[in-house]
Enzyme design. Sequence first.
Site, PDB file in Angstrom:
ATOM      1  N   ASN A 208       0.853  -1.195   0.000  1.00 48.44           N
ATOM      2  CA  ASN A 208       0.000   0.000   0.000  1.00 48.44           C
ATOM      3  C   ASN A 208       0.886   1.240   0.000  1.00 48.44           C
ATOM      4  OD1 ASN A 208       0.446   0.932   2.864  1.00 48.44           O
ATOM      5  ND2 ASN A 208      -0.299  -1.149   3.240  1.00 48.44           N
ATOM      6  N   ASP A 277      -4.740  -6.407   4.852  1.00 48.86           N
ATOM      7  CA  ASP A 277      -5.846  -7.227   5.375  1.00 48.86           C
ATOM      8  C   ASP A 277      -5.854  -8.608   4.737  1.00 48.86           C
ATOM      9  OD1 ASP A 277      -6.923  -5.341   7.134  1.00 48.86           O
ATOM     10  OD2 ASP A 277      -7.854  -4.264   5.459  1.00 48.86           O
ATOM     11  N   LYS A 335     -14.574  -0.457  14.509  1.00 48.40           N
ATOM     12  CA  LYS A 335     -13.196  -0.922  14.756  1.00 48.40           C
ATOM     13  C   LYS A 335     -12.785  -0.671  16.206  1.00 48.40           C
ATOM     14  CE  LYS A 335     -11.542  -0.666  10.040  1.00 48.40           C
ATOM     15  NZ  LYS A 335     -10.937   0.111   8.985  1.00 48.40           N
TER      16      LYS A 335
END
Length: 404
Positions: A208, A277, A335
């Site tokens: 990323n 993830d 979260k």
Amino acid sequence: MVGKTVIVGVTGGIAAYKAAELVSSLVKKGLNVHVILTKAALDFITPLTLETLAKNPVLVDEPTGSQGIYVPHIDLALKAELFVVVPATANTIAKIATGIADNLLTSTILATKAPVLLAPSMNVNMYENPITQKNIEFLKSIGFHFIEPEEGFLACGTVGKGRLPAIPVILEEIERLLCLKKDFQGKRVIVTAGGTREAIDPVRYIGNRSSGKMGFAIAKEAYKRGAQVTLIAGNTTVEPPQGVKLIRAFSTEKMRDEVLKVFPDADVVIKAAAVADYKPKTVEQSKIKKGEQNLTIELCPTVDILKELGKIKDKQILVGFAAETDQVAMNAKKKLEEKNLDLLVANDVSKEGAGFEVDTNIVSILYRNGQVEEFPLLTKAEIATLVLDRIAALPRFECQVKES
Ligand code: PMT
């Protein structure tokens, strides 16, 4: 910092000329600066230059004869709120380490109770010599502060470790030492930063855009406020801050292992890293060959490090970051609860000036009691300050202070 008294000691090394920039920068920041030169420094820089910049008389020797009761080495030693020696030669470091007070600089350092910061600069062999290293280690063990020299081309024509770091780096350390806010003193803080990479084959990965800027700003601020910081970083594109213990962990699995090793002793964990993830279910041992057909890579979930920490946390304060692009508040709240966090910093990474790579961010901070604080566009350094302010204000943080 304004109004504080800093004594700048200059010794006889080629980097002595850089002391002029340091003195000028300190004066611009509103500090009261006094300069002491060793005799050897006179061969490299004139007192007049430094006197003009410091706006105070520059001293080289103790005045002799009938000077009344003014004794510079005691007067300056008492006045000093910080001593900085830039550059610090091997000779001066050795004298300080052995208590030799044969010049005004070393005798004033011997007489001061102020913190002393030394910025060694010399030939690489002199720096790496076990004698110099032993002196540095000894001084560190009794509370002296050091700024490591940088590697590079040295004035003597060799290449190696021995260059004086850039003045802004020295200024940062001075600011940290003079910083009044030491509310993280004695705290062990883990910060994660940067992005993880999940291997597809020996040359490819899923990654990323995290640069590490957000996490590094937090690590730097925690260190400045007195914390013992372990910075666990994945892939990053900027220089990590000084003074922290840096551990590299490029994959999610490795980051998990490194975080778990230090977690039991930690007081605060701040997870600013952008952790993958998903990862490829299998990692090809050889480079995948180019073909005409579509290629499908099956992904499986990675371990959620923060969620795991949330399950085993004891005294630790857990702070997560959430990178969202839609329904920010709702997703962030989920979260916070699912990962059992104390605070969650949410950033809408689709907004201009927020999230990945840039020097700024737009965040909101979510609390367990449902409270949400929203902030405008700020620099990542400013966000780091306010995140640490919020952590320090948590009742659990105060309890940790009482226990320690
Ligand atoms: O590095 P910069 O370029 O400065 O960019 C900063 C940033 C955008 C990366 C940073 O501000 C940020 O938002 N970091 C968190 C990114 C992220 O992974 O968000 P998330 O919503 O997917 O994860 C939530 C939290 O769980 C994060 O604290 C993350 O570290 C943690 N997590 C996520 C997945 C996983 N497998 N393990 C985790 O621990």
